[in-house]
Design an enzyme around this catalytic site. Structure first.
Site, mmCIF file in Angstrom:
data_model
loop_
_atom_site.group_PDB
_atom_site.id
_atom_site.type_symbol
_atom_site.label_atom_id
_atom_site.label_comp_id
_atom_site.label_asym_id
_atom_site.label_seq_id
_atom_site.Cartn_x
_atom_site.Cartn_y
_atom_site.Cartn_z
ATOM 1 C CB VAL A 62 1.372 4.466 0.981
ATOM 2 C CG1 VAL A 62 -0.064 4.837 1.335
ATOM 3 C CG2 VAL A 62 2.336 5.062 2.007
ATOM 4 C CE LYS A 63 -3.362 1.628 -5.388
ATOM 5 N NZ LYS A 63 -3.234 1.529 -6.838
ATOM 6 C CB ALA A 64 2.056 -2.482 -1.468
#
Lengths: 290, 290, 290, 290
Positions: free
Chosen positions: A165-167
């Site tokens: 999700v962060k990427a």
């Protein structure tokens, strides 16, 4: 609480995050490669600067390092307290999370990939967003500690999901940055008042966190403050493209944007802020975005 | 005020916009190709349903039609009151604005390209955003009338600038939609809980008007309500790419996105909502975005 | 020659390639997972169908398998004759070549990544092109055997270089295929006689192996013979994009093309020829390329 | 033949093309803006340097000018012999061909859009390729004259079709150039011997006129001779993208390539050869393609 909590990695984010823990936990251990930073933190916030080995003997261990590789190197030889939960706030690689959760399970240690967003201001105000991958049980047990540091804390899936999700978030941010630079270049070239135009866009369907925050605070004012390096954004967006490749997906805008971010990163000085991507657009379009 | 105001084109937007004018102007004339709509409007809001010729004899004439071509056809043979200002709220073509301002100047009529954003809800609540191109003088004179219909009203540049900003806004929205669909497809394919993930993204740097509004209200819930046709979005994004081409600019993400929007538009049924672009991504990636 | 030569993997390419070896080498061993194929080959061409273990006891061992993973699995537990050279004609992954060369060096076995081009017709006529990575010494020693099978045999660099060239060649071919399909769709849509147009292009700067061979022999005639699967092309182009990512390069057309090839591959039936990529273009552009 | 033939525009191509005409036609008139060039041509090849007005009084009038706009300006006020055929060898715009054919029809003059490929060497050896749009009748009548200058002469469709084919050919060439530069950059960065690699590719499916001719003759040898300006290529590829936009087609690689060609053109000095596009790739990838 009587749990012992540790924080490993006192960079711009970690230093501020660890500062909140003593309010809730009676024993907070901090460690940093440059040890003076840990000692300063202890002085500033009432934490304890300890050895890495002691930090690993806590119930909940936060880490916040530059890359997954750094975390892997650290964990490789470390003896961690059985029953502990390692909460890794690094912006890391999903495959690394899957590897670490398996390795640590053998030592009876839980691992959560729990990257954060909200920048240093969010770290300071304890309003970070945590996107967390791993077991639901470990998530529930680590939740109270994460709540001390953040506001929105979400269990988004199994191991690696948090990093994914962060990427993807950072990739979307990069796409929006390209969109804003291309839109602004086009309008500028046609004689439009760009800043007035973006006030309209901010009130319209073309709005993004980039248009409301990054354009006025970093680009239009020519500030380009060096807070998040373009090279690190290129690393994160590279992780996103690897996720696409790994599952044989088709994501044309992700793929194109990675080319642009990487090109810009290769062209600028090391350490340049991600917002300097705008300068590549200015160069190829012979305009100034202001 | 004692000025006579007209509104030409009572579509989903125009019908709601024109409804506010009688509160401020004593004489409001409305015209629509399907004349019953004008008569209904007169009944509903106290406007006067008139002939096109009479509508053209006002001090301020608003138009809100599907395309610039429609406006050009209408104006071609029309006798307009000298000294009037034509405020064109169509999402039109900058080159057409430049042509019309020149033509109308010969008849002593001012022309403003003044497209709006805010959708039907903004039209209803008079909270639209106006992005206006044309002379500063005409802008000032038309401002009070626009203020009756909108909240943020910006003079963004010379003739065509308003249309350019609208086209770029819609292009950026399209890019953000592609970004969201690609990001969501990638996360879904990796087993991430997509809706929880997007709650995190909405609190992070990857946020956009698409992620906060369109994904949950149109895609995740599989509603895809037909409010703004994908074919019309393709028209608007095409205008943006034409602006890029016209000035020999390089805008790779704009160019790629136009390909995707056009492909999706060619694949779906006429009239399908722009959010159905998500279905193309679902098809090529064998996932469902929910 | 008195050297013993083996050939592992008698697929469409390998079967034809191995057929030439007995002309030059007195002892040629062949092995195939479906062993009947090896027995048939022995009958057809005077080779010896042996066990995998015996095949590994040769001086020069050719392999031609679907993927690097297949080769790695095979080699993992195999006892190979010390001093042998393994010539891997698979269209493989550069990183795998580097891994295998290191592993095999411990057993005193040389490894060359030596993928070929020229299709089955080239295999049959022994006119293949070999692009070879590995040590210059191993290359020189294996050269006579490769010369039996091919015409142009090039040492292009260290271990992995051969696989890299093959992946890049196939990526370029994929790009040229997209170029041809987009060009043809555009001309068709404008009423141009596409086949006459491509005769002109074949005599001009826009010529490629795709325009001279693939378009007339597979697309214009609607034959789409299943000789090289789109899914395998997607694998090869994926290897090329991984090379780009690995070294932090910026290659926008490679990145975009990978998206298109992967999308087309996800859309068609398994086993469909790579030329069916044209059908995706026909679908999004509502034309037939003929 | 007894027909009078004219040639208008004695640039690098036209000067060499017109030189062949006296072999077949007894009266050949030439005109050039810089009139000395026409006089020199007359001296060199036995043509007649005439006024533009006299050149327009021929049976077949060739033109070879930089852009369609130049041709339009010329024709606007010119009195042309009724019954003549104007054969326009400019690399022009399809829409302009449609406009000119209609205008000239009123004066009983035929118009063919007949761009050529083959470069100056093809002009010199009379081996050019003609891609011709217009009426079949005019094509047949002009064919003998075109055959004096070229080898492959194709009637590809109605008015504008010739220009369309030329623009698409040049776009495909540009795509192949990007493909070659990206492929070479990737291989170079991975330590591959690029020139050996491209010998393999030239014998494989990745071959194109770019890889066989442009890479070795302009890029690998660092010659970059200024024969065809990058800015003119950007113009031609822009025409191709306009054809895509005009018919609402989706051509992602065409769109992306236009961005790259335009960016490169905006970055280099005016007049730089199209092969200098390679330098942009070298810059963003920190490699030298040789």
């Amino acid at each position: 609480m009587t749990q012992i909590v540790s924080f490993i990695g006192l960079g711009a984010m970690g230093y501020r995050m660890a500062a909140h823990l003593p309010q809730t936990f009676s024993e907070v251990r901090v460690w940093n490669r440059t040890f003076e930073k840990a000692q300063q933190h202890a002085k500033d916030y009432g934490t304890q600067a300890t050895s890495l080995e002691e930090a690993a003997q806590a119930d909940i261990i936060f880490s916040c390092l530059p890359t997954s590789q750094d975390v892997e190197h650290l964990i490789a030889t470390l003896e961690i307290k059985p029953g502990a939960i390692w909460v890794d706030c690094t912006s890391g690689v999903p495959a690394s999370a899957k590897k670490l959760i398996a390795e640590l399970k053998l030592k009876d240690v839980d691992y959560l990939d729990a990257p954060v967003s909200g920048q240093t201001i969010g770290a300071e105000k304890a309003t970070l967003t945590f996107m967390v991958g791993g077991s639901a049980d470990a998530f529930e047990r680590a939740l109270p500690a994460m709540q001390v540091l953040g506001k929105l804390i979400k269990h988004v899936g199994d191991s690696g999901a948090g990093f994914a999700v962060k990427a993807v978030n950072n990739m979307m941010m990069a796409i929006h940055l390209c969109a804003a630079c291309e839109g602004a270049s086009t309008l500028k070239s046609h004689g439009v008042n760009v800043q007035e135009a973006f006030e309209c866009i901010n009130a319209s369907s073309g709005q993004s966190a980039i248009t409301t925050s990054i354009l006025p605070n970093r680009v239009f004012n020519r500030a380009f403050p060096s807070t998040f390096a373009l090279a690190l954004l290129a690393k994160d967006t590279g992780i996103a493209l690897d996720l696409v490749q790994e599952n044989k997906l088709s994501a044309p805008i992700i793929a194109s944007t990675q080319s642009l971010v990487q090109a810009a990163s290769n062209l600028v000085e090391a350490g340049s802020d991600f917002s300097t991507l705008a300068k590549m657009y200015e160069s190829i379009n012979k305009v100034t975005i202001e």
